[in-house]
Each structure stands twice: as C-alpha cells, then as structure tokens.
Design a protein around this motif. Structure first.
Motif, PDB file in Angstrom:
ATOM      1  N   THR A  27       0.973  -1.328  -0.142  1.00 18.25           N
ATOM      2  CA  THR A  27      -0.128   0.030  -0.044  1.00 18.25           C
ATOM      3  C   THR A  27       0.977   1.200   0.066  1.00 18.25           C
ATOM      4  O   THR A  27       2.088   1.203   0.285  1.00 18.25           O
ATOM      5  CB  THR A  27      -0.830  -0.057   1.215  1.00 18.25           C
ATOM      6  OG1 THR A  27      -0.052   0.113   2.479  1.00 18.25           O
ATOM      7  CG2 THR A  27      -1.745  -1.322   1.442  1.00 18.25           C
ATOM      8  N   GLU A  28       0.162   2.293  -0.345  1.00 18.40           N
ATOM      9  CA  GLU A  28       1.047   3.618  -0.302  1.00 18.40           C
ATOM     10  C   GLU A  28       1.521   3.966   1.214  1.00 18.40           C
ATOM     11  O   GLU A  28       2.662   4.231   1.590  1.00 18.40           O
ATOM     12  CB  GLU A  28       0.189   4.914  -0.804  1.00 18.40           C
ATOM     13  CG  GLU A  28       1.004   6.186  -0.712  1.00 18.40           C
ATOM     14  CD  GLU A  28       0.186   7.275  -1.406  1.00 18.40           C
ATOM     15  OE1 GLU A  28       0.266   8.385  -0.639  1.00 18.40           O
ATOM     16  OE2 GLU A  28      -0.591   6.950  -2.077  1.00 18.40           O
ATOM     17  N   GLU A  29       0.884   3.569   2.072  1.00 15.07           N
ATOM     18  CA  GLU A  29       1.045   3.893   3.652  1.00 15.07           C
ATOM     19  C   GLU A  29       2.382   2.959   3.794  1.00 15.07           C
ATOM     20  O   GLU A  29       3.264   3.485   4.635  1.00 15.07           O
ATOM     21  CB  GLU A  29      -0.057   3.392   4.480  1.00 15.07           C
ATOM     22  CG  GLU A  29       0.204   3.791   5.881  1.00 15.07           C
ATOM     23  CD  GLU A  29      -0.956   3.200   7.016  1.00 15.07           C
ATOM     24  OE1 GLU A  29      -1.017   3.465   8.035  1.00 15.07           O
ATOM     25  OE2 GLU A  29      -2.015   2.463   6.261  1.00 15.07           O
ATOM     26  N   ALA A  30       2.259   1.736   3.590  1.00 16.68           N
ATOM     27  CA  ALA A  30       3.165   0.903   3.852  1.00 16.68           C
ATOM     28  C   ALA A  30       4.794   1.259   3.102  1.00 16.68           C
ATOM     29  O   ALA A  30       5.736   1.132   3.549  1.00 16.68           O
ATOM     30  CB  ALA A  30       3.066  -0.837   3.653  1.00 16.68           C
ATOM     31  N   THR A  31       4.438   1.627   1.849  1.00 18.39           N
ATOM     32  CA  THR A  31       5.524   2.207   1.191  1.00 18.39           C
ATOM     33  C   THR A  31       6.369   3.376   1.623  1.00 18.39           C
ATOM     34  O   THR A  31       7.528   3.704   2.010  1.00 18.39           O
ATOM     35  CB  THR A  31       5.087   2.472  -0.263  1.00 18.39           C
ATOM     36  OG1 THR A  31       4.599   1.289  -0.952  1.00 18.39           O
ATOM     37  CG2 THR A  31       6.298   3.223  -1.249  1.00 18.39           C
ATOM     38  N   LEU A  32       5.543   4.222   2.304  1.00 19.99           N
ATOM     39  CA  LEU A  32       6.083   5.543   2.819  1.00 19.99           C
ATOM     40  C   LEU A  32       6.680   5.432   4.136  1.00 19.99           C
ATOM     41  O   LEU A  32       7.421   5.869   4.721  1.00 19.99           O
ATOM     42  CB  LEU A  32       4.698   6.667   2.976  1.00 19.99           C
ATOM     43  CG  LEU A  32       4.205   7.115   1.463  1.00 19.99           C
ATOM     44  CD1 LEU A  32       3.266   8.035   1.795  1.00 19.99           C
ATOM     45  CD2 LEU A  32       5.408   7.648   0.789  1.00 19.99           C
ATOM     46  N   ALA A  57       4.523   9.671  -4.919  1.00 19.04           N
ATOM     47  CA  ALA A  57       4.195   9.871  -3.299  1.00 19.04           C
ATOM     48  C   ALA A  57       5.571   9.753  -2.560  1.00 19.04           C
ATOM     49  O   ALA A  57       6.019  10.608  -1.732  1.00 19.04           O
ATOM     50  CB  ALA A  57       3.247   8.686  -2.737  1.00 19.04           C
ATOM     51  N   ALA A  58       6.521   8.801  -3.038  1.00 16.13           N
ATOM     52  CA  ALA A  58       7.780   8.764  -2.399  1.00 16.13           C
ATOM     53  C   ALA A  58       8.591  10.024  -2.701  1.00 16.13           C
ATOM     54  O   ALA A  58       9.350  10.471  -1.857  1.00 16.13           O
ATOM     55  CB  ALA A  58       8.424   7.457  -2.811  1.00 16.13           C
ATOM     56  N   ARG A  59       8.474  10.504  -3.917  1.00 14.36           N
ATOM     57  CA  ARG A  59       9.246  11.696  -4.442  1.00 14.36           C
ATOM     58  C   ARG A  59       8.724  12.783  -3.320  1.00 14.36           C
ATOM     59  O   ARG A  59       9.561  13.548  -3.109  1.00 14.36           O
ATOM     60  CB  ARG A  59       9.115  11.788  -5.798  1.00 14.36           C
ATOM     61  CG  ARG A  59       9.766  13.141  -6.346  1.00 14.36           C
ATOM     62  CD  ARG A  59      11.258  13.397  -6.097  1.00 14.36           C
ATOM     63  NE  ARG A  59      11.791  12.408  -6.791  1.00 14.36           N
ATOM     64  CZ  ARG A  59      13.236  11.959  -6.171  1.00 14.36           C
ATOM     65  NH1 ARG A  59      13.472  12.326  -5.008  1.00 14.36           N
ATOM     66  NH2 ARG A  59      13.644  11.028  -6.739  1.00 14.36           N
ATOM     67  N   LYS A  60       7.498  13.061  -3.213  1.00 15.72           N
ATOM     68  CA  LYS A  60       6.929  14.085  -2.345  1.00 15.72           C
ATOM     69  C   LYS A  60       7.589  14.013  -1.121  1.00 15.72           C
ATOM     70  O   LYS A  60       7.819  15.152  -0.449  1.00 15.72           O
ATOM     71  CB  LYS A  60       5.521  13.903  -2.518  1.00 15.72           C
ATOM     72  CG  LYS A  60       4.822  14.940  -1.743  1.00 15.72           C
ATOM     73  CD  LYS A  60       3.270  15.172  -1.930  1.00 15.72           C
ATOM     74  CE  LYS A  60       2.685  16.250  -1.100  1.00 15.72           C
ATOM     75  NZ  LYS A  60       1.258  16.120  -1.280  1.00 15.72           N
ATOM     76  N   LYS A  61       7.410  12.961  -0.533  1.00 12.75           N
ATOM     77  CA  LYS A  61       8.164  12.555   0.889  1.00 12.75           C
ATOM     78  C   LYS A  61       9.570  12.690   1.037  1.00 12.75           C
ATOM     79  O   LYS A  61       9.882  13.568   1.852  1.00 12.75           O
ATOM     80  CB  LYS A  61       7.544  11.409   1.292  1.00 12.75           C
ATOM     81  CG  LYS A  61       7.839  10.891   2.766  1.00 12.75           C
ATOM     82  CD  LYS A  61       7.204   9.600   3.349  1.00 12.75           C
ATOM     83  CE  LYS A  61       7.408   9.559   4.866  1.00 12.75           C
ATOM     84  NZ  LYS A  61       6.585  10.732   5.579  1.00 12.75           N
ATOM     85  N   ILE A  70      15.175   7.004  -5.378  1.00 15.17           N
ATOM     86  CA  ILE A  70      14.007   6.190  -5.777  1.00 15.17           C
ATOM     87  C   ILE A  70      14.209   5.548  -6.881  1.00 15.17           C
ATOM     88  O   ILE A  70      14.375   5.664  -7.935  1.00 15.17           O
ATOM     89  CB  ILE A  70      12.738   6.981  -5.815  1.00 15.17           C
ATOM     90  CG1 ILE A  70      12.636   7.947  -4.718  1.00 15.17           C
ATOM     91  CG2 ILE A  70      11.551   6.377  -6.287  1.00 15.17           C
ATOM     92  CD1 ILE A  70      11.582   8.851  -5.004  1.00 15.17           C
ATOM     93  N   ALA A  71      14.025   4.034  -6.560  1.00 13.39           N
ATOM     94  CA  ALA A  71      14.186   2.947  -7.618  1.00 13.39           C
ATOM     95  C   ALA A  71      12.756   2.364  -7.832  1.00 13.39           C
ATOM     96  O   ALA A  71      12.072   2.313  -6.733  1.00 13.39           O
ATOM     97  CB  ALA A  71      14.984   1.686  -7.224  1.00 13.39           C
ATOM     98  N   THR A  72      12.464   1.965  -9.011  1.00  9.36           N
ATOM     99  CA  THR A  72      11.191   1.150  -9.322  1.00  9.36           C
ATOM    100  C   THR A  72      11.121   0.010 -10.273  1.00  9.36           C
ATOM    101  O   THR A  72      12.430  -0.066 -10.683  1.00  9.36           O
ATOM    102  CB  THR A  72       9.918   2.218  -9.698  1.00  9.36           C
ATOM    103  OG1 THR A  72       8.716   1.550  -9.666  1.00  9.36           O
ATOM    104  CG2 THR A  72      10.457   2.703 -11.061  1.00  9.36           C
ATOM    105  N   VAL A  94       9.891   7.592 -14.593  1.00 12.91           N
ATOM    106  CA  VAL A  94      10.753   8.841 -14.289  1.00 12.91           C
ATOM    107  C   VAL A  94       9.988  10.230 -14.525  1.00 12.91           C
ATOM    108  O   VAL A  94      10.660  10.812 -13.840  1.00 12.91           O
ATOM    109  CB  VAL A  94      11.671   8.743 -16.033  1.00 12.91           C
ATOM    110  CG1 VAL A  94      12.372   9.798 -16.148  1.00 12.91           C
ATOM    111  CG2 VAL A  94      12.471   7.274 -15.717  1.00 12.91           C
ATOM    112  N   ALA A  95       8.770  10.219 -15.079  1.00 13.11           N
ATOM    113  CA  ALA A  95       8.098  11.333 -14.937  1.00 13.11           C
ATOM    114  C   ALA A  95       7.735  11.561 -13.571  1.00 13.11           C
ATOM    115  O   ALA A  95       7.655  12.945 -13.191  1.00 13.11           O
ATOM    116  CB  ALA A  95       7.011  11.469 -16.021  1.00 13.11           C
ATOM    117  N   ASP A  96       7.408  10.688 -12.838  1.00 14.88           N
ATOM    118  CA  ASP A  96       6.756  10.837 -11.445  1.00 14.88           C
ATOM    119  C   ASP A  96       8.238  10.862 -10.415  1.00 14.88           C
ATOM    120  O   ASP A  96       7.812  11.159  -9.224  1.00 14.88           O
ATOM    121  CB  ASP A  96       6.105   9.608 -11.199  1.00 14.88           C
ATOM    122  CG  ASP A  96       4.759   9.537 -11.683  1.00 14.88           C
ATOM    123  OD1 ASP A  96       4.323  10.642 -12.061  1.00 14.88           O
ATOM    124  OD2 ASP A  96       4.236   8.373 -11.561  1.00 14.88           O
ATOM    125  N   GLY A  97       9.395  10.780 -10.871  1.00 15.97           N
ATOM    126  CA  GLY A  97      10.295  11.180 -10.078  1.00 15.97           C
ATOM    127  C   GLY A  97      11.472  10.067  -9.643  1.00 15.97           C
ATOM    128  O   GLY A  97      12.153  10.020  -9.101  1.00 15.97           O
TER     129      GLY A  97
END
Length: 258
Positions: A27-32, A57-61, A70-72, A94-97
């Motif tokens: 989830t986004e929560e777990a990821t953050l 979301a990770a880039r924003k944080k 940030i790797a994906t 890449v566009a998302d960061g």
C-alpha cells in the motif's frame, strides 16, 4: 572495508541497501513507512525500491535533494510484457520522479534462444530512461540456471548499456546465490566498463553481506564496493544491520527480501 569487522560490514551494507517493498499487497502507507526507515541515526540506505504507482508519493515525501534514491520496477515480475507497455511504464516512472529503473529482461524468451528480444527490450527502456537515470537489468538467474546462459545474459545487458546487472526479482524459488554472483561479477570485469552489481532475494544477515563483499573484493578488487557500484535488494537485511550496529540481538526483518 575491514571484512573482519561485522560493524564495518553492517555499515557498508546499509549504505548499499535498496530497501524494498514489492509485496503483492503493498500500500502507499506501507511504502511511505519504508521510505521513513531508509534514513536513521546510522545514515541512509542507497535507495528504496517500490512499485511504480507509489513513486510520486515517495518523491513528494523525500523531496528533490534526498540522499535516498527512488528505484522502481518495470516488466516485473514476469518479464513477459510487450516492449511498448514496458516503455510506457518506464516513462511514467521517470516522470513521477524515479531515479532508477529495475527492468526484468524477457528471460523466458532468452532461455528459448531469443537474444534479440532481450536486446530490444533493454535498448528501448534505456532510451526511455537516459542518464542520469540508473538502469538495472534483472536477469532472473535462478530461472535461467545454466551458468553459460547467465554469463551470456550478463554480457548482453552490459553491451546494451545497462548500468547494473541484478540477479533476481525475489519472486521465484531460487534468487541471489554466490554462484550466480561470481558469474555476473566476472562479466563486469570482462566488460572493461563501469557497471554495477545487485544481488537480490534471500539476503538476510550481515554474514550474508560479508560473503558478497568478499566475492567482490576477490573479483573486482578491494575498494570496488560502493553504492554507485553495488546494491543489495533486500528489506529483511535491515534488522540484522541495525542490530549489529547497535550491539543487540537481531531485530525481526522488516518487509520482504527482494
């Protein structure tokens, strides 16, 4: 690095860690939460490795100037997606960061004898993620199995300008092994170019990390290991790293080991 000192190994392992959350129910929560664990009193992990849908979301944080990259993952975990879809995944990330792309090669096609499919996939993703984005290619060595094929896949990835070669997705029965690591590190030495190595899956202790560091020293020389050249794809390793650095019993592993 002093390999006789577990604390020195633990500190180096943390600096080279891609802290990973690629569970099917992530989830986004777990990821953050994972992102928060990437920086602590002992320094920072090299990167967090997360699903593409959580990159923004990770880039924003983390912000733009974080020491944590940030790797994906793309074409993950099957390696079976068509090139155009993988390119779209890559461009969106890449566009998302995203700073780094971990690409699963079409290893089933490769085992069947189709080297062209591997080259075309890597070349297309490299074009969609040009430098300074780091491109890591996941070979899925535990499924390729044949040492000669692992060597050949490594050579192809490096010829197609991958920045790293990575063992595994962590989603199959056999993931990183010292045997496959040796083959891949020898390919890097043979390539005579600057490239990195990432063992992933099943690496859970500082002793495990020490064995990989020793192998790198043997093949590529003392001093080669650094976050720019070497990563561990794991989360289960974090607990033992912190326990070793803090002189206490092993903490429960956090997250999944990819």
């Amino acid at each position: 690095m002093d390999l006789s000192s577990l604390k020195a190994v633990a500190a180096a392992a943390f600096a080279c860690l891609d802290l990973t959350e690629l569970g099917d129910s992530a989830t986004e929560e777990a990821t953050l939460s994972l992102v928060e664990r990437a920086i602590n009193d002992h320094g920072s992990a090299a990167a967090v490795c997360i699903w593409p849908r959580f990159v923004a979301a990770a880039r924003k944080k983390l912000g733009e100037n974080s020491p944590v990259r940030i790797a994906t993952v793309v074409n993950f975990p099957s390696g079976d997606l068509p090139v155009d879809k993988v390119v779209a995944e890559t461009a969106g990330a890449v566009a998302d960061g995203a700073d780094e792309i971990d690409l699963v090669i079409p290893w089933k096609a490769f085992v069947a004898g189709d080297e062209k499919a591997v080259r075309e996939m890597i070349r297309a993703v490299r074009a969609a993620a040009p430098a300074p984005v780091t491109l890591k290619t996941i070979l899925e060595t535990g499924e390729i199995k044949d040492p000669a094929l692992i060597a050949r896949a490594s050579d192809i990835a490096l010829e197609e300008q991958a920045d790293f070669i990575k063992t595994s997705t962590g989603k199959v029965a056999v993931n990183a092994t010292l045997e496959s690591a040796r083959i891949m590190l020898e390919a890097i030495r043979r390539s005579d170019r600057k490239a990195g190595f990432k063992p992933a899956g099943g690496i859970r202790t500082v002793e495990d990390a020490r064995a990989y560091f020793a192998l790198c020293d043997e093949i590529l020389g003392p001093g080669w290991v650094a976050p720019a050249n070497f990563r561990f794809g794991a989360s289960g390793l974090l607990g033992d790293i912190i326990a070793t650095l803090e002189d206490r019993s092993k903490l429960a592993g956090q997250g999944e080991a990819y």
